[in-house]
Design an enzyme around this catalytic site. Sequence first.
Site, PDB file in Angstrom:
ATOM      1  N   ASP A 285       0.338  -1.292  -0.143  1.00 14.39           N
ATOM      2  CA  ASP A 285       0.057  -0.054   0.033  1.00 14.39           C
ATOM      3  C   ASP A 285       0.750   1.205  -0.324  1.00 14.39           C
ATOM      4  OD1 ASP A 285      -2.232   1.528   0.120  1.00 14.39           O
ATOM      5  OD2 ASP A 285      -2.372   1.766   2.727  1.00 14.39           O
TER       6      ASP A 285
ATOM      7  N   ASP B 180      -0.795   5.395   0.748  1.00 12.61           N
ATOM      8  CA  ASP B 180      -1.244   5.974   1.493  1.00 12.61           C
ATOM      9  C   ASP B 180      -0.554   5.293   3.260  1.00 12.61           C
ATOM     10  OD1 ASP B 180      -1.239   8.850   0.073  1.00 12.61           O
ATOM     11  OD2 ASP B 180      -2.811   7.271  -0.535  1.00 12.61           O
TER      12      ASP B 180
ATOM     13  N   ASP C 232      -1.330  -0.306   5.905  1.00 10.53           N
ATOM     14  CA  ASP C 232      -1.445   0.072   7.341  1.00 10.53           C
ATOM     15  C   ASP C 232      -2.579  -0.173   7.993  1.00 10.53           C
ATOM     16  OD1 ASP C 232      -1.876   1.859   5.029  1.00 10.53           O
ATOM     17  OD2 ASP C 232      -2.688   3.009   6.940  1.00 10.53           O
TER      18      ASP C 232
END
Length: 342
Positions: free
Chosen positions: A26, A28, A225
């Site tokens: 990922d 961001d 995250d």
Amino acid sequence: MSQASRTRPSGSSTALSEAYDTALLDLDGVVYAGGQAIAHAVDALRTARDGGMHLAYVTNNALRTPAAVAEHLTELGVPAEPADVITSAQAVARLVADQLPEGARVLVIGGEGLRVALRERGLVPVESADDDPAAVVQGYGGPDMAWGRFAEASYAINRGLPWFASNTDLTIPGARGIAPGNGAAVEVVRIATGAEPQVAGKPLPPMHRETVLRTGAERPLVVGDRLDTDIEGAFNGGVDSLLVLTGVTDAAQLVTAVPEHRPTYVDADLRGLLTGQPEVTRTGEAYACGGWTASVRGGELVLDGDGEALDGLRALCAAAWSHAGDGACALDAGKAVARLGL
């Protein structure tokens, strides 16, 4: 251990960059936030890549094109090609193309990433509900998206057009904190129309399909995250995952996670790719990792010992997940988590 039966974080005797051939990263909250690289990310990714691990960047953010994302990564010090980037815009464009004929017009509520992805699939992006679109596609348009775009989507959907969304992440991390994501914008249109979109992004199957088709990974490791997108997406795809604590998920949320939100591994940041992962061992009803031992006593999670905070978190997760079984842990974890200072 199967995804569904996970009751503790797994260990690895070798570095994760050696145990897996491809990292599905990922962006961001993992590689960067607010356009700036997250601490240690650049060096860790460069080392993993130099060691032979293929790096693929998988993002629910549909705003930018793969070329723009690759250029940004290269500027940060992580050389990347457009083919290394997989976006929810690409996943939703394939979903739309599977249902509409080539050349169909599609009303775009979002950024350039959506327009490029639709054209790649032979579809024609348009800007107005009066441009005779056959469907509506909505993706993250950035903080400056005009409110009138949501009205335009509502006009078209209320006329009976099918509605597609790149993703439904309610928030997005940035340099100044957590901001509303595309999911918040989707809620605006849902309120105005009463409709439900077809969603492509993580954690849903269209995104996993797009990632597999574009990377050809054989031993992938999802790195993210967010529990409800990255980790759940890995769970749905039957692949292993690494949660890094550089984005929206905190230690307390991880401890109370339901089975589909429990990662295989957890680490502070992307340096976790370069190391093995310590084992969590069980003795009776207690779980130990490093210098810590976690257990359930008197209706609450209790943490004893000392050492690396992440080891304590791994032990806590094992105690909480084992106690919760197939549900979320309802025990009070606040005092135990506070000891770790995470």
